[in-house]
Design a protein around this motif. Structure first.
Motif, PDB file in Angstrom:
ATOM      1  N   LYS A  42       0.692  -1.089   0.210  1.00 32.49           N
ATOM      2  CA  LYS A  42      -0.068   0.014   0.079  1.00 32.49           C
ATOM      3  C   LYS A  42       0.777   1.389   0.162  1.00 32.49           C
ATOM      4  CE  LYS A  42      -4.050  -1.848   2.390  1.00 32.49           C
ATOM      5  NZ  LYS A  42      -4.770  -1.957   3.694  1.00 32.49           N
ATOM      6  N   ARG A  43       1.858   1.275   0.805  1.00 33.85           N
ATOM      7  CA  ARG A  43       2.904   2.276   0.937  1.00 33.85           C
ATOM      8  C   ARG A  43       3.415   2.567  -0.281  1.00 33.85           C
ATOM      9  NH1 ARG A  43       8.008   3.196   1.526  1.00 33.85           N
ATOM     10  NH2 ARG A  43       8.732   1.077   1.822  1.00 33.85           N
ATOM     11  N   LEU A  44       3.819   1.598  -1.078  1.00 35.70           N
ATOM     12  CA  LEU A  44       4.498   1.667  -2.334  1.00 35.70           C
ATOM     13  C   LEU A  44       3.530   2.313  -3.677  1.00 35.70           C
ATOM     14  CD1 LEU A  44       6.754  -1.467  -2.393  1.00 35.70           C
ATOM     15  CD2 LEU A  44       7.757   0.889  -2.290  1.00 35.70           C
ATOM     16  N   ILE A  45       2.617   1.632  -3.497  1.00 31.67           N
ATOM     17  CA  ILE A  45       1.518   2.136  -4.339  1.00 31.67           C
ATOM     18  C   ILE A  45       1.186   3.612  -4.136  1.00 31.67           C
ATOM     19  CG2 ILE A  45      -1.060   1.916  -5.274  1.00 31.67           C
ATOM     20  CD1 ILE A  45      -0.509  -0.988  -4.626  1.00 31.67           C
ATOM     21  N   ALA A  46       0.868   4.005  -3.093  1.00 29.33           N
ATOM     22  CA  ALA A  46       0.911   5.514  -2.610  1.00 29.33           C
ATOM     23  C   ALA A  46       1.766   6.177  -3.309  1.00 29.33           C
ATOM     24  CB  ALA A  46       0.408   5.529  -1.103  1.00 29.33           C
ATOM     25  N   GLU A  47       2.902   5.906  -2.863  1.00 33.07           N
ATOM     26  CA  GLU A  47       4.177   6.673  -3.296  1.00 33.07           C
ATOM     27  C   GLU A  47       4.196   6.887  -4.738  1.00 33.07           C
ATOM     28  OE1 GLU A  47       7.840   4.905  -1.668  1.00 33.07           O
ATOM     29  OE2 GLU A  47       7.276   5.642   0.383  1.00 33.07           O
ATOM     30  N   ASN A  49       1.508   6.685  -6.796  1.00 37.13           N
ATOM     31  CA  ASN A  49       0.726   7.753  -7.245  1.00 37.13           C
ATOM     32  C   ASN A  49       1.104   9.033  -7.089  1.00 37.13           C
ATOM     33  OD1 ASN A  49      -0.962   5.334  -8.106  1.00 37.13           O
ATOM     34  ND2 ASN A  49      -2.132   5.349  -6.345  1.00 37.13           N
ATOM     35  N   GLN A  50       1.636   9.234  -6.195  1.00 36.89           N
ATOM     36  CA  GLN A  50       1.930  10.840  -5.849  1.00 36.89           C
ATOM     37  C   GLN A  50       3.047  11.093  -7.018  1.00 36.89           C
ATOM     38  OE1 GLN A  50       3.547  10.684  -1.882  1.00 36.89           O
ATOM     39  NE2 GLN A  50       1.477  10.852  -0.880  1.00 36.89           N
ATOM     40  N   VAL A  51       4.189  10.377  -7.458  1.00 33.34           N
ATOM     41  CA  VAL A  51       5.050  10.905  -8.203  1.00 33.34           C
ATOM     42  C   VAL A  51       4.195  10.928  -9.577  1.00 33.34           C
ATOM     43  CG1 VAL A  51       6.767   9.976  -9.538  1.00 33.34           C
ATOM     44  CG2 VAL A  51       6.952   9.674  -6.943  1.00 33.34           C
ATOM     45  N   ASN A  52       3.431  10.094  -9.744  1.00 35.24           N
ATOM     46  CA  ASN A  52       2.806  10.029 -11.082  1.00 35.24           C
ATOM     47  C   ASN A  52       1.683  11.190 -11.357  1.00 35.24           C
ATOM     48  OD1 ASN A  52       4.013   7.921 -12.067  1.00 35.24           O
ATOM     49  ND2 ASN A  52       2.609   6.325 -11.699  1.00 35.24           N
ATOM     50  N   SER A  53       1.433  11.585 -10.320  1.00 39.37           N
ATOM     51  CA  SER A  53       0.236  12.788 -10.232  1.00 39.37           C
ATOM     52  C   SER A  53       0.904  13.937 -10.967  1.00 39.37           C
ATOM     53  CB  SER A  53      -0.333  13.042  -9.169  1.00 39.37           C
ATOM     54  OG  SER A  53       0.453  13.476  -8.034  1.00 39.37           O
ATOM     55  N   TYR A  54       2.457  14.282 -10.658  1.00 38.15           N
ATOM     56  CA  TYR A  54       2.800  15.345 -11.017  1.00 38.15           C
ATOM     57  C   TYR A  54       3.333  15.411 -12.398  1.00 38.15           C
ATOM     58  CZ  TYR A  54       3.140  16.207  -6.068  1.00 38.15           C
ATOM     59  OH  TYR A  54       2.907  16.458  -4.723  1.00 38.15           O
ATOM     60  N   LYS A  55       3.480  14.282 -13.139  1.00 36.15           N
ATOM     61  CA  LYS A  55       3.799  14.075 -14.580  1.00 36.15           C
ATOM     62  C   LYS A  55       2.843  14.455 -15.443  1.00 36.15           C
ATOM     63  CE  LYS A  55       7.666  10.851 -13.612  1.00 36.15           C
ATOM     64  NZ  LYS A  55       8.177   9.584 -13.778  1.00 36.15           N
ATOM     65  N   ARG A  56       1.819  15.218 -15.164  1.00 35.83           N
ATOM     66  CA  ARG A  56       0.597  15.706 -16.112  1.00 35.83           C
ATOM     67  C   ARG A  56       0.724  16.300 -17.311  1.00 35.83           C
ATOM     68  NH1 ARG A  56      -4.739  15.321 -12.655  1.00 35.83           N
ATOM     69  NH2 ARG A  56      -4.320  13.244 -11.901  1.00 35.83           N
TER      70      ARG A  56
END
Length: 56
Positions: A42-47, A49-56
């Protein structure tokens, strides 16, 4: 001439009182390990997702 074959299989398990105690301990350890793995995933998935949200 017909031939009839009958087979009976009996499976037994002999468990001492110490083995029962250790199996309960093993189940608790396994449960704890599963929880740790789930939390790590869960922690790795959350991390990620946070990294991918900035690459828009």
């Amino acid at each position: 001439m017909p031939i009839e074959i009958r087979e009976l299989i009996i499976k037994t398990e002999i468990v001492s009182s110490n083995a029962k105690h250790s199996s309960v301990a093993k189940e608790k350890e396994l449960s704890l390990f599963k929880k740790q793995v789930l939390e790590e995933c869960k922690r790795l998935i959350a991390e990620k997702n946070q990294v991918n949200s900035y690459k828009r």
